[in-house]
Write a protein that holds these residues in place. Structure first.
Motif, PDB file in Angstrom:
ATOM      1  N   MET A 113       0.420  -1.288  -0.503  1.00  0.00           N
ATOM      2  CA  MET A 113       0.552   0.257   0.032  1.00  0.00           C
ATOM      3  C   MET A 113       0.771   0.997  -0.023  1.00  0.00           C
ATOM      4  N   GLY A 114       1.529   1.438  -0.744  1.00  0.00           N
ATOM      5  CA  GLY A 114       2.275   2.367  -0.644  1.00  0.00           C
ATOM      6  C   GLY A 114       2.599   3.227  -1.983  1.00  0.00           C
ATOM      7  N   ALA A 115       4.002   3.542  -3.233  1.00  0.00           N
ATOM      8  CA  ALA A 115       3.135   4.214  -4.459  1.00  0.00           C
ATOM      9  C   ALA A 115       1.884   3.457  -5.297  1.00  0.00           C
ATOM     10  N   TRP A 116       1.051   3.972  -6.529  1.00  0.00           N
ATOM     11  CA  TRP A 116       0.427   3.199  -7.128  1.00  0.00           C
ATOM     12  C   TRP A 116       0.632   1.810  -7.543  1.00  0.00           C
ATOM     13  N   PRO A 117       2.052   2.355  -8.350  1.00  0.00           N
ATOM     14  CA  PRO A 117       2.011   0.880  -9.317  1.00  0.00           C
ATOM     15  C   PRO A 117       2.423   0.357  -8.829  1.00  0.00           C
ATOM     16  N   LYS A 118       2.993   0.041  -7.236  1.00  0.00           N
ATOM     17  CA  LYS A 118       3.449  -1.518  -6.758  1.00  0.00           C
ATOM     18  C   LYS A 118       1.585  -1.740  -5.960  1.00  0.00           C
ATOM     19  N   ALA A 119       1.073  -0.754  -5.348  1.00  0.00           N
ATOM     20  CA  ALA A 119      -0.479  -1.523  -4.763  1.00  0.00           C
ATOM     21  C   ALA A 119      -1.641  -1.826  -6.055  1.00  0.00           C
ATOM     22  N   MET A 120      -1.206  -0.974  -7.606  1.00  0.00           N
ATOM     23  CA  MET A 120      -1.450  -1.637  -8.466  1.00  0.00           C
ATOM     24  C   MET A 120      -2.049  -3.282  -9.053  1.00  0.00           C
ATOM     25  N   LEU A 121      -0.311  -3.018  -9.020  1.00  0.00           N
ATOM     26  CA  LEU A 121       0.055  -4.968  -9.296  1.00  0.00           C
ATOM     27  C   LEU A 121       0.199  -5.891  -8.272  1.00  0.00           C
ATOM     28  N   SER A 122      -0.164  -4.907  -6.759  1.00  0.00           N
ATOM     29  CA  SER A 122      -0.358  -6.804  -6.025  1.00  0.00           C
ATOM     30  C   SER A 122      -2.039  -6.954  -6.169  1.00  0.00           C
ATOM     31  N   GLY A 123      -2.815  -5.510  -6.527  1.00  0.00           N
ATOM     32  CA  GLY A 123      -4.294  -6.199  -6.840  1.00  0.00           C
ATOM     33  C   GLY A 123      -4.542  -6.843  -7.777  1.00  0.00           C
ATOM     34  N   MET A 124      -3.883  -6.564  -9.273  1.00  0.00           N
ATOM     35  CA  MET A 124      -3.812  -6.830 -10.091  1.00  0.00           C
ATOM     36  C   MET A 124      -4.205  -8.947  -9.493  1.00  0.00           C
ATOM     37  N   VAL A 125      -2.393  -8.933  -9.166  1.00  0.00           N
ATOM     38  CA  VAL A 125      -1.716 -10.658  -8.779  1.00  0.00           C
ATOM     39  C   VAL A 125      -2.343 -11.308  -8.264  1.00  0.00           C
ATOM     40  N   VAL A 126      -2.906 -10.693  -6.735  1.00  0.00           N
ATOM     41  CA  VAL A 126      -3.286 -11.036  -6.107  1.00  0.00           C
ATOM     42  C   VAL A 126      -5.368 -11.467  -6.677  1.00  0.00           C
ATOM     43  N   THR A 127      -5.850 -11.037  -7.352  1.00  0.00           N
ATOM     44  CA  THR A 127      -6.746 -11.374  -7.721  1.00  0.00           C
ATOM     45  C   THR A 127      -5.954 -12.368  -9.561  1.00  0.00           C
ATOM     46  N   CYS A 128      -5.452 -12.325 -10.010  1.00  0.00           N
ATOM     47  CA  CYS A 128      -5.404 -13.171 -10.864  1.00  0.00           C
ATOM     48  C   CYS A 128      -4.716 -14.778 -10.400  1.00  0.00           C
ATOM     49  N   ILE A 129      -4.445 -14.541  -8.809  1.00  0.00           N
ATOM     50  CA  ILE A 129      -4.591 -15.554  -8.653  1.00  0.00           C
ATOM     51  C   ILE A 129      -5.720 -16.527  -7.361  1.00  0.00           C
ATOM     52  N   VAL A 130      -6.422 -15.453  -7.066  1.00  0.00           N
ATOM     53  CA  VAL A 130      -7.759 -15.694  -5.999  1.00  0.00           C
ATOM     54  C   VAL A 130      -9.256 -15.742  -6.826  1.00  0.00           C
ATOM     55  N   GLN A 131      -8.862 -15.762  -8.608  1.00  0.00           N
ATOM     56  CA  GLN A 131     -10.130 -15.697  -9.371  1.00  0.00           C
ATOM     57  C   GLN A 131     -11.405 -15.322  -9.076  1.00  0.00           C
ATOM     58  N   SER A 132     -10.742 -13.733  -7.939  1.00  0.00           N
ATOM     59  CA  SER A 132     -12.058 -12.851  -7.717  1.00  0.00           C
ATOM     60  C   SER A 132     -11.691 -11.269  -7.116  1.00  0.00           C
ATOM     61  N   SER A 133     -12.562 -10.702  -8.239  1.00  0.00           N
ATOM     62  CA  SER A 133     -12.032  -9.125  -7.661  1.00  0.00           C
ATOM     63  C   SER A 133     -12.974  -9.119  -6.683  1.00  0.00           C
ATOM     64  N   THR A 134     -13.922 -10.414  -5.882  1.00  0.00           N
ATOM     65  CA  THR A 134     -15.134  -9.030  -4.892  1.00  0.00           C
ATOM     66  C   THR A 134     -14.093 -10.062  -4.037  1.00  0.00           C
ATOM     67  N   ALA A 135     -13.540 -11.174  -3.994  1.00  0.00           N
ATOM     68  CA  ALA A 135     -13.015 -12.156  -2.683  1.00  0.00           C
ATOM     69  C   ALA A 135     -11.508 -10.855  -2.562  1.00  0.00           C
ATOM     70  N   THR A 136     -10.624 -10.040  -3.537  1.00  0.00           N
ATOM     71  CA  THR A 136      -9.616  -8.923  -2.856  1.00  0.00           C
ATOM     72  C   THR A 136     -10.377  -7.958  -2.376  1.00  0.00           C
ATOM     73  N   SER A 137     -11.559  -7.879  -2.975  1.00  0.00           N
ATOM     74  CA  SER A 137     -12.326  -6.213  -2.500  1.00  0.00           C
ATOM     75  C   SER A 137     -12.591  -6.700  -0.612  1.00  0.00           C
ATOM     76  N   LEU A 138     -12.919  -7.609  -0.422  1.00  0.00           N
ATOM     77  CA  LEU A 138     -13.666  -7.637   1.002  1.00  0.00           C
ATOM     78  C   LEU A 138     -12.235  -8.199   1.571  1.00  0.00           C
ATOM     79  N   ILE A 139     -11.176  -9.000   1.802  1.00  0.00           N
ATOM     80  CA  ILE A 139      -9.412  -8.675   2.165  1.00  0.00           C
ATOM     81  C   ILE A 139      -9.233  -7.295   2.147  1.00  0.00           C
ATOM     82  N   VAL A 140      -9.834  -6.301   1.223  1.00  0.00           N
ATOM     83  CA  VAL A 140      -8.932  -5.107   1.123  1.00  0.00           C
ATOM     84  C   VAL A 140      -9.895  -3.948   2.171  1.00  0.00           C
ATOM     85  N   SER A 141     -11.302  -3.872   2.131  1.00  0.00           N
ATOM     86  CA  SER A 141     -12.194  -3.518   2.601  1.00  0.00           C
ATOM     87  C   SER A 141     -12.066  -3.961   4.112  1.00  0.00           C
TER      88      SER A 141
END
Length: 555
Positions: free
Chosen positions: A41-69
């Motif tokens: 959660m620092g610079a925006w490129p790193k934050a965006m990349l982490s969101g993309m990678v985690v969602t690719c692994i989890v196969q669900s942006s909703t799951a990523t949203s719940l974790i980050v929320s």
């Protein structure tokens, strides 16, 4: 009719397979993915990349949203970087849709076979969880093949072709249908893959399919909002911001849908690829377009959705019901609430000496009432842990579950002891206007200081789980017991010397140092669930020679 039933079954299999992959990944890698998100959660490129990678692994942006929320709700992460993570998560979902659009039919039987063998042979282990993920991935590709095979006879039917021609080209209807499908399936990825496959088979016109894809993206944001409706205001802030972005992106894209269709026809030959490429371009453009306005939107959301002040301390703050489907995340929530329970116990314990010194009845009553907070949090955590135990837990998760249960039980019992100690101080010292001797008071203060240090060490052991610190904590049990014996002996010596203050408070003094020792025993018990799996606990405290002597007596 049979072909239509086969299509519905294939769609159901696709939805279930995506959820199977998401569940398996979160159970196996949930804690690691959570740490990865928290650390980025620092610079925006790193934050965006982490969101993309985690969602690719989890196969669900909703799951990523719940974790980050949950991070935002607990105050661990600001709203602005969390919104950037979610922009990356949308790209991650689009990337996976693109991957699945390729012909992976050769991979499906291999993944299912290896996954079933691994899952059945070692179901409770990490290998078994990997097997579940493999089964899910294989079933996704299999479901896509079944959808293709089921739609071919339907496309050739004259009645179906007549209905397709009569479908109105209305973007509003397409958005609504796509959003409803995403909400019902709880997976926009499944909806995008379904729409792309149906469009490729000619069952859905391409312009309609593009509108449905926009609707699926909108539905993905709505799913996240609906999932946190019962959560606190801070937790609801991130999904609401994501929904604002999605509505704005759909509104900006709507006037250019016909242009997009022409460009895709010219640049991408296959219809299936046109749909998933459009989905990827839409989410990538949304991310690049809205990154500059993330901070103003976050500030507006924080003003608009400011959390109300906490009034009732007995109300749990960290037991997120949405996290129950992810055991590692749910256990983290329970641990945070357990530490809050321990903070209340620490406040009670710290107040014992000021009450004794100042004879403050009001403070004693306030501290005694805090035991209601400790008991209420214990009940809430216990119920929450019971719900977690219904999910399949890994070996490490089961151990952590045991550690939290043991910790909360010990904190609840310490709170009860402190409440009784304060009541005794009120009845036997303050109301009768008695006082401890200087030597006796010094002993109580010394024991109290050791107790506070041990409680802080115990909380650290619970939080980090280091066996070396747990061993240090257990060693304190023997030292404290020796101090209690020594101070009890000194008190008896003062009684022999007829010290007036010692005589008046003798019963209270001995009860107090005994209760402090009991509190210390409960604190040191925090170490047992950590040391036992490491094999660092002896079976008995008795010496072998004494054990032999006892056997001789029994004989």
């Amino acid at each position: 009719m049979l072909h239509l039933l086969n299509l519905f079954a294939a769609i159901a299999l696709l939805i279930w397979a995506t959820q199977l992959v998401r569940t398996g990944v979160l159970r196996l890698f949930g804690e690691s993915l959570r740490r990865m998100l928290a650390a980025s959660m620092g610079a925006w490129p790193k934050a965006m990349l982490s969101g993309m990678v985690v969602t690719c692994i989890v196969q669900s942006s909703t799951a990523t949203s719940l974790i980050v929320s949950s991070f935002v709700g607990k105050g661990l992460v600001a709203t602005a970087p969390a919104l950037v993570v979610m922009l990356g998560a949308d790209i991650g979902t689009s990337v996976m849709a693109l991957v699945y659009s390729f012909d992976l039919s050769w991979l499906s039987p291999l993944l299912i076979f290896v996954g079933v063998v691994a899952h059945l042979s070692r179901e409770k282990s990490s290998t078994g969880q990997l097997g579940q993920i493999g089964i899910g991935l294989g079933l996704i590709t299999l479901a896509l093949q079944l959808i293709v095979e089921s739609t071919r006879p339907l496309v050739e039917a004259p009645l179906v072709r007549t209905l397709l021609v009569s479908i109105p080209n209305d973007l509003g209807i397409e958005l609504a249908v796509g959003a409803v499908l995403a909400i019902l399936s709880y997976s926009s990825l499944a909806v995008v893959l379904l729409v792309a496959t149906l469009a490729d088979q000619g069952l859905v016109p391409v312009p309609t399919a593009l509108g449905l894809v926009l609707g699926a993206n909108l539905g993905r944001a709505l799913v996240a909002v609906l999932s946190v409706l019962r959560s606190d205001v801070a937790t609801r802030r991130l999904p609401m911001g994501t929904l604002v972005f999605k509505i704005a992106a759909c509104a900006l894209a709507a006037p250019f849908m016909a242009t997009f269709h022409v460009w895709l026809q010219e640049g991408v030959p296959q219809v299936l690829q046109q749909i998933v490429v459009f989905n990827l371009i839409f989410n990538a453009a949304q991310a690049l377009l809205f990154v500059p306005v993330v901070k103003p939107l976050a500030q507006a959301l924080e003003r608009w959705m400011a959390p109300p002040p906490q009034i009732d301390e007995r109300t749990p703050r960290h037991l997120d019901r949405l996290a129950l489907d992810t055991p590692s995340l749910a256990l983290s929530c329970a641990a945070r609430e357990a530490l809050r329970q321990a903070d209340a116990v620490e406040t009670m314990l710290r107040g014992i000496v000021p009450v004794i010194r100042g004879n403050d009845l009001g403070e004693a009553e306030r501290l005694r009432k805090m035991d209601d907070v400790v008991d209420a949090l214990y009940s809430a955590i216990k119920l929450y842990l019971t719900q977690i135990s219904r999910q399949p837990l890994s070996e490490r998760e089961s151990q952590r579950w045991t550690e939290i249960v043991s910790f909360t039980i010990n904190m609840e019992q310490i709170g009860d002891i402190i409440e009784r100690v304060l009541q005794d101080v009120e009845d036997k010292k303050i109301r009768k206007q008695r006082r401890f001797s200087e030597a006796g008071m010094a002993e109580i203060i010394h024991l109290h200081e050791r107790l506070m240090a041990n409680l802080r060490l115990g909380m650290s052991v619970f939080l980090d789980g280091h066996p070396r610190d747990a061993q240090r904590l257990l060693e304190e049990k023997a030292r404290f017991r020796e101090l209690e014996h020594a101070y009890a002996g000194k008190h008896l010596d003062r009684l022999k010397e007829n010290t007036a203050d010692s005589i008046e408070t003798s019963s209270l003094h001995l009860d107090l140092i005994s209760d402090l020792k009991r509190i210390n025993s409960h604190i040191c018990s925090i170490a047992y669930p950590i040391l036992e799996p490491a094999g660092a606990l002896a079976k008995t405290r008795l010496r072998p020679s004494r054990m032999a002597g006892l056997d001789d007596i029994r004989g």
